[in-house]
Design a protein around this motif. Structure first.
Motif, mmCIF file in Angstrom:
data_model
loop_
_atom_site.group_PDB
_atom_site.id
_atom_site.type_symbol
_atom_site.label_atom_id
_atom_site.label_comp_id
_atom_site.label_asym_id
_atom_site.label_seq_id
_atom_site.Cartn_x
_atom_site.Cartn_y
_atom_site.Cartn_z
ATOM 1 N N THR A 155 9.782 9.953 -0.460
ATOM 2 C CA THR A 155 8.447 10.010 0.146
ATOM 3 C C THR A 155 7.338 10.121 -0.888
ATOM 4 O OG1 THR A 155 8.688 12.399 0.451
ATOM 5 C CG2 THR A 155 9.162 11.015 2.360
ATOM 6 N N GLY A 156 7.627 10.670 -2.048
ATOM 7 C CA GLY A 156 6.596 10.843 -3.074
ATOM 8 C C GLY A 156 6.327 9.598 -3.885
ATOM 9 N N GLU A 157 7.079 8.534 -3.661
ATOM 10 C CA GLU A 157 6.920 7.314 -4.456
ATOM 11 C C GLU A 157 5.742 6.482 -3.964
ATOM 12 O OE1 GLU A 157 8.603 6.796 -7.214
ATOM 13 O OE2 GLU A 157 9.674 8.650 -6.850
ATOM 14 N N GLN A 158 5.119 5.781 -4.876
ATOM 15 C CA GLN A 158 4.043 4.842 -4.558
ATOM 16 C C GLN A 158 4.391 3.485 -5.158
ATOM 17 O OE1 GLN A 158 0.999 4.704 -2.911
ATOM 18 N NE2 GLN A 158 1.776 6.557 -1.978
ATOM 19 N N PRO A 159 4.169 2.403 -4.429
ATOM 20 C CA PRO A 159 4.383 1.080 -5.027
ATOM 21 C C PRO A 159 3.507 0.910 -6.269
ATOM 22 C CG PRO A 159 4.238 0.896 -2.651
ATOM 23 C CD PRO A 159 3.865 2.313 -2.999
ATOM 24 N N LYS A 160 4.130 0.363 -7.318
ATOM 25 C CA LYS A 160 3.438 0.178 -8.594
ATOM 26 C C LYS A 160 3.439 -1.297 -8.974
ATOM 27 C CE LYS A 160 6.358 3.369 -9.995
ATOM 28 N NZ LYS A 160 6.638 3.904 -8.690
ATOM 29 N N VAL A 161 2.419 -1.710 -9.689
ATOM 30 C CA VAL A 161 2.325 -3.104 -10.109
ATOM 31 C C VAL A 161 3.235 -3.335 -11.309
ATOM 32 C CG1 VAL A 161 0.349 -2.839 -11.679
ATOM 33 C CG2 VAL A 161 0.732 -5.019 -10.508
ATOM 34 N N VAL B 159 12.234 4.863 3.713
ATOM 35 C CA VAL B 159 12.177 6.311 3.474
ATOM 36 C C VAL B 159 13.146 7.032 4.408
ATOM 37 C CG1 VAL B 159 10.711 8.372 3.646
ATOM 38 C CG2 VAL B 159 9.810 6.285 2.584
ATOM 39 N N GLU B 160 13.121 6.648 5.693
ATOM 40 C CA GLU B 160 14.003 7.270 6.685
ATOM 41 C C GLU B 160 15.475 7.008 6.362
ATOM 42 O OE1 GLU B 160 15.001 6.911 11.461
ATOM 43 O OE2 GLU B 160 13.050 6.204 10.738
ATOM 44 N N ASP C 216 0.812 -1.216 0.000
ATOM 45 C CA ASP C 216 0.000 0.000 0.000
ATOM 46 C C ASP C 216 0.844 1.263 0.000
ATOM 47 O OD1 ASP C 216 -2.306 -1.525 0.095
ATOM 48 O OD2 ASP C 216 -2.340 -1.542 2.287
ATOM 49 N N GLN C 217 2.036 1.173 0.568
ATOM 50 C CA GLN C 217 2.891 2.355 0.671
ATOM 51 C C GLN C 217 4.353 1.924 0.745
ATOM 52 O OE1 GLN C 217 1.758 4.161 4.441
ATOM 53 N NE2 GLN C 217 3.253 2.943 5.533
ATOM 54 N N VAL C 218 5.244 2.885 0.498
ATOM 55 C CA VAL C 218 6.674 2.634 0.634
ATOM 56 C C VAL C 218 6.991 2.461 2.119
ATOM 57 C CG1 VAL C 218 8.971 3.610 0.245
ATOM 58 C CG2 VAL C 218 7.190 3.920 -1.476
#
Length: 133
Positions: free
Chosen positions: A62-68, A51-52, A44-46
């Motif tokens: 932080t702006g990235e989203q997991p993609k299929v 990120v840290e 659902d999220q990175v």
């Protein structure tokens, strides 16, 4: 023919390793390489720990989203780097493939994630040298 090579990083959830690798390559290549990442079963999220860990190095993912992962993404990439997605990763003839054996940072603490981050940087630097020389 594209003017710059493209690299696709793939892991199962596209939340940790592949996102860190994409962050490193985007940062180090400075526009010389098209960078993508995807997952065979995206989260659902990175991973916030990933990120840290990247933020500590001055890289913001932080702006990235997991993609299929799509067949098109693999087909349109010059190099496909997989990280533990096994048979879920499609293979096309004529593509460059590497499988990086890296520990999965999911559910791990920052110390372990830093080790994975640093290992990824070393591998990304080597990949960048190979693709641009």
């Amino acid at each position: 023919m594209r003017d710059k090579p493209s690299v696709l990083f793939v892991c199962v959830h596209n939340a940790g390793r592949s996102q860190m690798a994409a962050g490193w390559l985007t940062h180090l290549a400075a526009g010389r390489i098209e960078v993508r990442s995807a997952g065979s079963a995206p989260a659902d999220q990175v991973n916030p720990i990933a990120v840290e860990a990247m933020r500590e190095e001055g890289i913001d993912i932080t702006g990235e989203q997991p993609k299929v992962l799509t067949m098109d993404a693999v087909e349109s990439s010059d190099a496909v780097i997989t990280m533990g997605c096994g048979d879920a990763c499609p293979v096309f003839p004529g593509k460059r493939y590497e499988d990086w054996q890296l520990d999965d940072p999911a559910g791990q603490g920052i110390e372990m994630v830093r080790q994975v981050r640093d290992e990824i940087r070393t591998r990304v630097e080597r990949l960048l040298t190979e693709l641009t020389s």
